[in-house]
Design a protein around this motif. Sequence first.
Motif, PDB file in Angstrom:
ATOM      1  N   UNK A 143      11.785  -4.190  -7.153  1.00  0.00           N
ATOM      2  CA  UNK A 143      11.323  -3.104  -6.302  1.00  0.00           C
ATOM      3  C   UNK A 143      10.898  -1.886  -7.090  1.00  0.00           C
ATOM      4  N   UNK A 144      11.686  -1.531  -8.093  1.00  0.00           N
ATOM      5  CA  UNK A 144      11.360  -0.373  -8.914  1.00  0.00           C
ATOM      6  C   UNK A 144      10.063  -0.587  -9.692  1.00  0.00           C
ATOM      7  N   UNK A 145       9.889  -1.807 -10.234  1.00  0.00           N
ATOM      8  CA  UNK A 145       8.680  -2.104 -11.012  1.00  0.00           C
ATOM      9  C   UNK A 145       7.433  -2.070 -10.130  1.00  0.00           C
ATOM     10  N   UNK A 146       7.508  -2.642  -8.934  1.00  0.00           N
ATOM     11  CA  UNK A 146       6.356  -2.642  -8.036  1.00  0.00           C
ATOM     12  C   UNK A 146       6.042  -1.228  -7.539  1.00  0.00           C
ATOM     13  N   UNK A 147       7.067  -0.435  -7.283  1.00  0.00           N
ATOM     14  CA  UNK A 147       6.811   0.946  -6.860  1.00  0.00           C
ATOM     15  C   UNK A 147       6.109   1.726  -7.966  1.00  0.00           C
ATOM     16  N   UNK A 148       6.515   1.469  -9.215  1.00  0.00           N
ATOM     17  CA  UNK A 148       5.895   2.174 -10.326  1.00  0.00           C
ATOM     18  C   UNK A 148       4.438   1.791 -10.540  1.00  0.00           C
ATOM     19  N   UNK A 149       4.112   0.517 -10.299  1.00  0.00           N
ATOM     20  CA  UNK A 149       2.745   0.050 -10.574  1.00  0.00           C
ATOM     21  C   UNK A 149       1.841  -0.036  -9.370  1.00  0.00           C
ATOM     22  N   UNK A 150       2.350   0.315  -8.180  1.00  0.00           N
ATOM     23  CA  UNK A 150       1.585   0.081  -6.953  1.00  0.00           C
ATOM     24  C   UNK A 150       0.271   0.843  -6.923  1.00  0.00           C
ATOM     25  N   UNK A 151       0.261   2.060  -7.492  1.00  0.00           N
ATOM     26  CA  UNK A 151      -0.969   2.858  -7.425  1.00  0.00           C
ATOM     27  C   UNK A 151      -2.075   2.240  -8.275  1.00  0.00           C
ATOM     28  N   UNK A 152      -1.710   1.635  -9.394  1.00  0.00           N
ATOM     29  CA  UNK A 152      -2.717   0.939 -10.211  1.00  0.00           C
ATOM     30  C   UNK A 152      -3.175  -0.338  -9.526  1.00  0.00           C
ATOM     31  N   UNK A 153      -2.245  -1.062  -8.874  1.00  0.00           N
ATOM     32  CA  UNK A 153      -2.604  -2.298  -8.196  1.00  0.00           C
ATOM     33  C   UNK A 153      -3.528  -2.034  -7.008  1.00  0.00           C
ATOM     34  N   UNK A 154      -3.347  -0.878  -6.356  1.00  0.00           N
ATOM     35  CA  UNK A 154      -4.171  -0.555  -5.184  1.00  0.00           C
ATOM     36  C   UNK A 154      -5.564  -0.055  -5.563  1.00  0.00           C
ATOM     37  N   UNK A 155      -5.729   0.371  -6.812  1.00  0.00           N
ATOM     38  CA  UNK A 155      -6.997   0.965  -7.216  1.00  0.00           C
ATOM     39  C   UNK A 155      -8.196   0.044  -6.974  1.00  0.00           C
ATOM     40  N   UNK A 156      -8.216  -1.204  -7.526  1.00  0.00           N
ATOM     41  CA  UNK A 156      -9.370  -2.074  -7.253  1.00  0.00           C
ATOM     42  C   UNK A 156      -9.481  -2.462  -5.783  1.00  0.00           C
TER      43      UNK A 156
END
Length: 429
Positions: A213-226
């Motif tokens: 959960x912590x890892x996905x929260x940290x990277x979610x903004x980059x994953x949502x970019x494309x």
Amino acid sequence: MTNMLIVALLFFVLMAIGMPVAFAIGIAGVVFFVQNPDLPFTIPAQVTISQTQNFALLAVPLFILAGNFMNRSGITERLLDLASVLTGRLKGGLAQVSILLSALMGGVSGSAIADAAMQSRVLGEEMTRRGMSPGFTAGVLSFGSILTPIIPPGIGMILYGTIGQVSIGRLFAAGFIPALMLGLGLSFAVWLTAKKRNYPPQRTTRPSLAEYGSAFRGGIWALLFPVFLLAGLRMGIFTPSEIGAFAVVYALFIGILVYRKMNAKGFVHALEISLGDVGAVMFLISLSAIFSYGIVFERIPEVISEGITSITDDVSLVMVLIVILVIIAGCFIDATVLIIMMTPIFLPLVRSLGGDPVHFGIVFIVAATIGNFTPPVGAAMYTVCSILKVRVGTYTRESVPLMIAIAIVSLLLIFVPKAVLFLPNLLFG
């Protein structure tokens, strides 16, 4: 035709003596006009200026600026954490993390060379410290970055789409599944090598739900970019040029308000880097117009088309021949230059045989990018080898399994076009 042979020979000679690519291509192009006194000598100046007046090219500096802002926003560390949680327990540990990190960084940097350099500094020393051979480490960090240019917003897609009048939105959508296939192919090659050499995983315990959960929260903004890029194009909210401006605002939003890593010093540093990057790319694009004029004037595309079609008129086999030619040329010429120079030559041929320009575009960009990782002038190869202090021969020998994986996936992309076209057809019809 003889005139263009002289021009091409001069270009390679200038490259061999170490002249910067933009000057080599511009000077060689001017020689074509020297050999043809009937052509007005004002044409080189005119085409140099007009080449940069395409409105769609506005996306290039905007995406470069957005990528540099994203890199200064602290997003790399969070994506590294996410990649580590997802792949850290696989054979090869950090090598697997590196492959996934390249895929995640695709929407951030858009540059294979930048990604390879970043990962070499972040992961390279630790990979060798954990027992991986320096040559294998350099190969993984270099070849893994092939994923970066084909995940939106790759600059190569924008150049190809602009030059060939191909939908940039469809190209963006088409990059995801090929990137997944390339990532899986490279991951499998890493797994086989790690199993044979008994390279350890990065971690031996299964991540907890809290770590996921912590890892996905940290990277979610980059994953949502494309995802936001594609959604904006599909819904007609942005044009390709306008979405570049959105990318800049999005990157600033993440860096200043979300991660709070972007300060005044980082902002100015990103602007300085972007000025150099934009100047280099646009200068290359403008001078390439002089070279391209001679190609069109001498009917080089028609001559090459006739030569290839005399061997076969099957579009898949033609694409295989083109890929072989592009990979050979990529051993000596930068990927950006290849896309600019060869799109007007090969795209009309593929179109005339009924090939899909989006399908060909992804295959072509992958083939052109391979040159970044191969001797004698691969930019990503030299970047990684210089940082890790690895000999090119050692790097080349230990990269063979990775090259085989990329070759197999490239053939699949050619002969199974639905793998490339499924997502753009689903989103754009």
